[in-house]
Design a protein around this motif. Structure first.
Motif, mmCIF file in Angstrom:
data_model
loop_
_atom_site.group_PDB
_atom_site.id
_atom_site.type_symbol
_atom_site.label_atom_id
_atom_site.label_comp_id
_atom_site.label_asym_id
_atom_site.label_seq_id
_atom_site.Cartn_x
_atom_site.Cartn_y
_atom_site.Cartn_z
ATOM 1 N N ASP A 150 -11.335 -4.523 -18.077
ATOM 2 C CA ASP A 150 -11.709 -3.508 -19.067
ATOM 3 C C ASP A 150 -11.929 -2.133 -18.440
ATOM 4 O OD1 ASP A 150 -11.687 -5.473 -21.034
ATOM 5 O OD2 ASP A 150 -13.820 -5.907 -20.803
ATOM 6 N N ALA A 151 -12.270 -2.120 -17.146
ATOM 7 C CA ALA A 151 -12.689 -0.877 -16.508
ATOM 8 C C ALA A 151 -11.576 -0.162 -15.751
ATOM 9 C CB ALA A 151 -13.845 -1.163 -15.545
ATOM 10 N N TYR A 152 -10.674 -0.915 -15.110
ATOM 11 C CA TYR A 152 -9.690 -0.307 -14.213
ATOM 12 C C TYR A 152 -8.442 0.167 -14.949
ATOM 13 C CZ TYR A 152 -11.991 -1.930 -9.889
ATOM 14 O OH TYR A 152 -12.847 -2.137 -8.848
ATOM 15 N N ASP A 153 -7.828 1.176 -14.389
ATOM 16 C CA ASP A 153 -6.481 1.567 -14.783
ATOM 17 C C ASP A 153 -5.546 0.379 -14.562
ATOM 18 O OD1 ASP A 153 -4.146 3.541 -15.101
ATOM 19 O OD2 ASP A 153 -3.834 2.738 -13.080
ATOM 20 N N THR A 154 -4.568 0.214 -15.431
ATOM 21 C CA THR A 154 -3.688 -0.964 -15.396
ATOM 22 C C THR A 154 -2.995 -1.142 -14.058
ATOM 23 O OG1 THR A 154 -3.298 -0.762 -17.773
ATOM 24 C CG2 THR A 154 -1.749 -2.107 -16.528
ATOM 25 N N GLU A 155 -2.439 -0.075 -13.518
ATOM 26 C CA GLU A 155 -1.725 -0.175 -12.248
ATOM 27 C C GLU A 155 -2.679 -0.496 -11.097
ATOM 28 O OE1 GLU A 155 1.377 -0.484 -9.702
ATOM 29 O OE2 GLU A 155 1.462 -0.296 -11.888
ATOM 30 N N ILE A 156 -3.853 0.117 -11.108
ATOM 31 C CA ILE A 156 -4.840 -0.158 -10.064
ATOM 32 C C ILE A 156 -5.285 -1.614 -10.131
ATOM 33 C CG2 ILE A 156 -7.171 0.376 -9.236
ATOM 34 C CD1 ILE A 156 -5.150 2.524 -8.607
ATOM 35 N N LEU A 157 -5.424 -2.155 -11.341
ATOM 36 C CA LEU A 157 -5.808 -3.559 -11.510
ATOM 37 C C LEU A 157 -4.770 -4.480 -10.876
ATOM 38 C CD1 LEU A 157 -7.676 -5.711 -12.745
ATOM 39 C CD2 LEU A 157 -6.348 -5.525 -14.866
ATOM 40 N N LYS A 158 -3.505 -4.181 -11.085
ATOM 41 C CA LYS A 158 -2.443 -4.989 -10.480
ATOM 42 C C LYS A 158 -2.528 -4.940 -8.963
ATOM 43 C CE LYS A 158 0.930 -4.332 -14.228
ATOM 44 N NZ LYS A 158 2.250 -3.730 -14.577
ATOM 45 N N GLN A 159 -2.795 -3.770 -8.430
ATOM 46 C CA GLN A 159 -2.889 -3.607 -6.988
ATOM 47 C C GLN A 159 -4.069 -4.394 -6.421
ATOM 48 O OE1 GLN A 159 -2.863 0.587 -6.022
ATOM 49 N NE2 GLN A 159 -1.194 0.995 -7.432
ATOM 50 N N PHE A 160 -5.196 -4.329 -7.134
ATOM 51 C CA PHE A 160 -6.375 -5.057 -6.660
ATOM 52 C C PHE A 160 -6.127 -6.558 -6.667
ATOM 53 C CE2 PHE A 160 -10.481 -7.170 -7.197
ATOM 54 C CZ PHE A 160 -11.202 -6.604 -6.155
ATOM 55 N N LYS A 161 -5.480 -7.053 -7.697
ATOM 56 C CA LYS A 161 -5.220 -8.498 -7.796
ATOM 57 C C LYS A 161 -4.261 -8.978 -6.719
ATOM 58 C CE LYS A 161 -6.189 -9.279 -12.704
ATOM 59 N NZ LYS A 161 -5.639 -9.684 -14.032
ATOM 60 N N SER A 162 -3.423 -8.085 -6.207
ATOM 61 C CA SER A 162 -2.467 -8.462 -5.165
ATOM 62 C C SER A 162 -3.032 -8.284 -3.752
ATOM 63 C CB SER A 162 -1.183 -7.640 -5.314
ATOM 64 O OG SER A 162 -1.415 -6.278 -5.014
ATOM 65 N N LEU A 163 -4.288 -7.825 -3.653
ATOM 66 C CA LEU A 163 -4.902 -7.626 -2.337
ATOM 67 C C LEU A 163 -4.969 -8.952 -1.583
ATOM 68 C CD1 LEU A 163 -6.356 -5.315 -0.730
ATOM 69 C CD2 LEU A 163 -8.492 -6.263 -1.596
ATOM 70 N N SER A 164 -4.523 -8.967 -0.334
ATOM 71 C CA SER A 164 -4.524 -10.188 0.465
ATOM 72 C C SER A 164 -5.513 -10.074 1.614
ATOM 73 C CB SER A 164 -3.127 -10.477 1.021
ATOM 74 O OG SER A 164 -2.823 -9.589 2.091
ATOM 75 N N ALA A 165 -5.813 -11.217 2.228
ATOM 76 C CA ALA A 165 -6.747 -11.249 3.355
ATOM 77 C C ALA A 165 -6.181 -10.523 4.570
ATOM 78 C CB ALA A 165 -7.095 -12.688 3.712
ATOM 79 N N ASP A 166 -4.884 -10.196 4.532
ATOM 80 C CA ASP A 166 -4.264 -9.462 5.632
ATOM 81 C C ASP A 166 -4.552 -7.963 5.549
ATOM 82 O OD1 ASP A 166 -3.098 -11.735 6.739
ATOM 83 O OD2 ASP A 166 -1.372 -11.606 5.404
ATOM 84 N N PHE A 167 -5.203 -7.534 4.477
ATOM 85 C CA PHE A 167 -5.581 -6.130 4.338
ATOM 86 C C PHE A 167 -6.507 -5.754 5.495
ATOM 87 C CE2 PHE A 167 -8.830 -3.095 2.831
ATOM 88 C CZ PHE A 167 -8.027 -2.030 2.454
ATOM 89 N N ALA A 168 -6.012 -4.925 6.413
ATOM 90 C CA ALA A 168 -6.809 -4.564 7.589
ATOM 91 C C ALA A 168 -6.302 -3.279 8.219
ATOM 92 C CB ALA A 168 -6.788 -5.705 8.611
ATOM 93 N N PRO A 169 -6.297 -2.166 7.482
ATOM 94 C CA PRO A 169 -5.864 -0.902 8.090
ATOM 95 C C PRO A 169 -6.755 -0.568 9.279
ATOM 96 C CG PRO A 169 -6.993 -0.525 6.004
ATOM 97 C CD PRO A 169 -6.773 -1.983 6.093
ATOM 98 N N ALA A 170 -6.117 -0.158 10.365
ATOM 99 C CA ALA A 170 -6.859 0.064 11.617
ATOM 100 C C ALA A 170 -7.999 1.053 11.451
ATOM 101 C CB ALA A 170 -5.898 0.547 12.699
ATOM 102 N N ILE A 171 -7.795 2.054 10.601
ATOM 103 C CA ILE A 171 -8.810 3.093 10.455
ATOM 104 C C ILE A 171 -10.074 2.548 9.781
ATOM 105 C CG2 ILE A 171 -8.123 3.997 8.200
ATOM 106 C CD1 ILE A 171 -8.319 6.811 9.529
#
Length: 282
Positions: free
Chosen positions: A151-172
């Protein structure tokens, strides 16, 4: 609504956590730990005056903001699994983090504090105001939500969040975490817990939101992760809420242009506490 592809979103998240706020000063207070609810929570205390609790966003850490610090005792915490605070064997939830923060303030003998929370920290702040109404004098939030993310997120941002994987690890993001985390191997667990928390959060009930007694300042960018419509809905539910929507701003206003945001928050915190109004008055 501005949208990003997932790799770009990761870069932006990294930018948020790693870029110093213009005008920030290096932390001069030595960090301490408090045992709260089975958690060894890291926190810093800066200055003297009216207590101000700062709650960071997901994958963030304790920060201070000079614009907000004048005449205040700033308490900057690191929530479960973030920064110096080790994770423990329990889910990550907004309610539990609020309980942890409340226990810390009790440990510090602080009976009431102002609160500023960014993103995840703002939703923790809402949970704190709901569960411990006498503890929160005023609450300011930025880029935060009260409802479920569908209900809260923009549709595209919601899709991106749902696809977040445990490999998410930007060095910065990951490198600073590795330098201070008690067990850097827990990074993947933190990513998974943040995602699970977001997906499983059912939102706070509308009747609960109407019962919030503390004045609340809701701030959001007009191109934020949280849709402006959701912020307006929250504004209409909380009896003493104020709303500021910043034009041309996204989820990273606090870092990209802090002096556009922080003076508004400081003015809100400095103003007298208004008399509560009925929820349907707006």
């Amino acid at each position: 609504m501005k949208t990003w592809k997932l790799p770009a979103l990761a870069v932006c998240a990294a930018f948020v956590a790693a870029t110093p706020v213009r005008g920030d000063e290096p932390a001069k207070a030595e960090g301490k730990y408090a045992s709260v609810n089975g958690l060894k929570m890291y926190y810093e205390v800066h200055g003297t005056g009216k207590p101000l609790l700062l709650l960071h966003g997901a994958f963030g850490w304790a920060r201070t903001y000079p614009t907000l610090a004048k005449g205040r005792q700033v308490i900057a915490v690191e929530l479960q699994g973030h920064g110096h605070t080790a994770d423990i064997d329990r889910p990550l939830t907004y309610e539990q983090m609020a309980d942890d923060v409340a226990a810390l303030l009790k440990e510090l003998k602080i009976e009431q504090a102002d609160v500023f929370g960014y993103s995840m920290g703002g939703t923790v702040g809402l949970a704190l105001a709901l569960r411990y109404p006498k503890l929160v004098r005023k609450l300011a939030i930025n880029g935060s939500h009260y409802g479920k993310i569908e209900d809260a997120y923009d549709t595209e941002i919601l899709k991106q969040f749902k696809s977040l994987s445990a490999d998410f690890a930007p060095a910065i993001l990951k490198d600073p975490y590795d330098k201070v985390a008690p067990d850097p191997k827990q990074w993947r667990t933190l990513v998974a817990k943040v995602k699970t928390m977001g997906l499983e959060f059912k939102g706070f009930a509308r009747e609960e939101m109407k019962a919030i007694k503390a004045p609340v300042l809701i701030t959001v960018g007009d191109r934020d992760v949280v849709r402006p419509e959701h912020a307006v809905e929250m504004f209409r539910l909380i009896p003493t809420a104020e709303l500021a929507i910043f034009p041309g701003a996204d989820h990273f206003l606090l870092w990209q242009n802090p002096e556009k945001l922080l003076p508004t928050i400081a003015a809100f915190l400095d103003a007298p506490v208004p008399e509560p109004k009925k929820a349907d008055a707006k």
